[in-house]
Design an enzyme around this catalytic site. Structure first.
Site, PDB file in Angstrom:
ATOM      1  N   HIS A 105       0.849  -1.187   0.000  1.00 60.25           N
ATOM      2  CA  HIS A 105       0.000   0.000   0.000  1.00 60.25           C
ATOM      3  C   HIS A 105       0.886   1.239   0.000  1.00 60.25           C
ATOM      4  O   HIS A 105       1.844   1.333   0.777  1.00 60.25           O
ATOM      5  CB  HIS A 105      -0.903   0.025   1.231  1.00 60.25           C
ATOM      6  CG  HIS A 105      -1.630   1.335   1.414  1.00 60.25           C
ATOM      7  ND1 HIS A 105      -1.352   2.206   2.440  1.00 60.25           N
ATOM      8  CD2 HIS A 105      -2.615   1.922   0.673  1.00 60.25           C
ATOM      9  CE1 HIS A 105      -2.144   3.267   2.337  1.00 60.25           C
ATOM     10  NE2 HIS A 105      -2.909   3.122   1.275  1.00 60.25           N
ATOM     11  N   SER A 106       0.602   2.191  -0.876  1.00 58.28           N
ATOM     12  CA  SER A 106       1.272   3.483  -0.893  1.00 58.28           C
ATOM     13  C   SER A 106       2.790   3.294  -0.992  1.00 58.28           C
ATOM     14  O   SER A 106       3.283   2.684  -1.933  1.00 58.28           O
ATOM     15  CB  SER A 106       0.868   4.277   0.353  1.00 58.28           C
ATOM     16  OG  SER A 106       1.242   5.621   0.258  1.00 58.28           O
TER      17      SER A 106
END
Length: 289
Positions: A105-106
């Protein structure tokens, strides 16, 4: 933990900057109930392994001091992240829980890209959840300065010069209501206030700068050979939707015979908070392929 059913891949979840394994707490049960083994761990300098500037631990109205204090995690490198993720990956592979799906994520997209290049034979699939998917030789930080990033909220959240303190620094304990409102828009615009208050209390102020500044030399025969998916978040104000599209476009140009499988959520940067069931449904669909 629910035992893995025969043939079902395990999930290794890698969080983003300022977060920790805790951010996946609402998502994990959906995957486990479907029979998948799930591992999420704190990267060096994050979550339970975070270290805090003195000016953050001992609150002071001196914004200037907070802006110049060197980060205690400034020495953390991308290699440290990769080593940590590889340990978790090897533990899953060694326990027989194959195949393994690696989700980032991210900022977590940076280390999973490096791990995919280093050990493609150990990764069944790469999933980028509104994540950095940097092109070969391009450091992640370059994308924050590109035209596609205009309109994002993270720039206003920065409290220090990364080159000076060695970290990307935010202030989740700020007393400035306008600053906190901007931070929520960046991370969790569609998350209720009560849940955001809990999450904000768990955010750490520093994310090491070195991993963002380190380019990964990916190859078509290694990283480019792994099936990959990208989950776009249309309401993301941290990694803007156009930046997400740029990642996908460049990756597909790099490996035209192995294109990115794209899914979309009508969510902010943090669908594991606001839409864990919908996110889990996408992940389970990807795992079944």
């Amino acid at each position: 933990m629910v035992k893995k059913l025969a043939g079902k891949p395990a999930f290794l979840l890698v969080h983003g900057a300022w977060h920790g394994a805790w951010c996946f707490s609402k998502l994990v049960p959906y995957l486990e109930r479907a029979g998948h083994v799930v591992t999420a761990r704190d990267l060096p300098g994050h979550g339970g392994r975070a270290r805090y500037p003195n000016t953050f631990r001992h609150r002071t109205p001196d914004e200037e001091a907070f802006a110049i204090e060197s980060s205690p995690i400034a020495a953390v490198t991308l290699a440290d992240y990769v080593s940590d993720v590889m340990q978790a990956l090897d533990a899953l592979v060694g326990s027989g829980n194959q195949p393994v799906i690696l989700l980032g994520h991210s900022m977590g997209g940076i280390p999973i890209t490096a791990v995919g290049e280093a050990a493609p034979e150990k990764v069944h699939k790469l999933i980028y959840l509104t994540a950095y998917m940097p092109a070969s030789g391009v450091p992640a930080i370059a994308y924050s300065r590109a035209p596609e990033a205009q309109g994002g909220k993270m720039g206003a959240a920065m409290k220090a010069d990364p080159a000076r303190v060695g970290a990307l620094r935010i202030d989740p304990r700020s007393m400035d209501l306008a600053y906190l409102a901007n931070l929520k828009r960046a991370f969790a615009d569609d998350v209720c206030e009560d849940e955001w208050a809990v999450a904000r209390n768990l955010l750490s102020p520093d994310a090491p700068a070195l991993p963002f500044a380190t380019a990964i030399e990916t190859t078509r025969s290694r990283w480019g050979s792994i099936p990959r998916a990208y989950i776009k978040c249309r309401g993301d104000l941290a990694i803007m939707p156009r930046t997400q599209e740029k990642f996908i476009e460049r990756a597909d140009e790099f490996t035209p015979q192995n294109k990115t499988e794209v899914y979309e959520l009508d969510s902010s940067h943090s669908p594991f908070f606001s839409q864990p069931e919908k996110l889990a449904a996408i992940l389970l669909e990807l795992a079944a392929k």
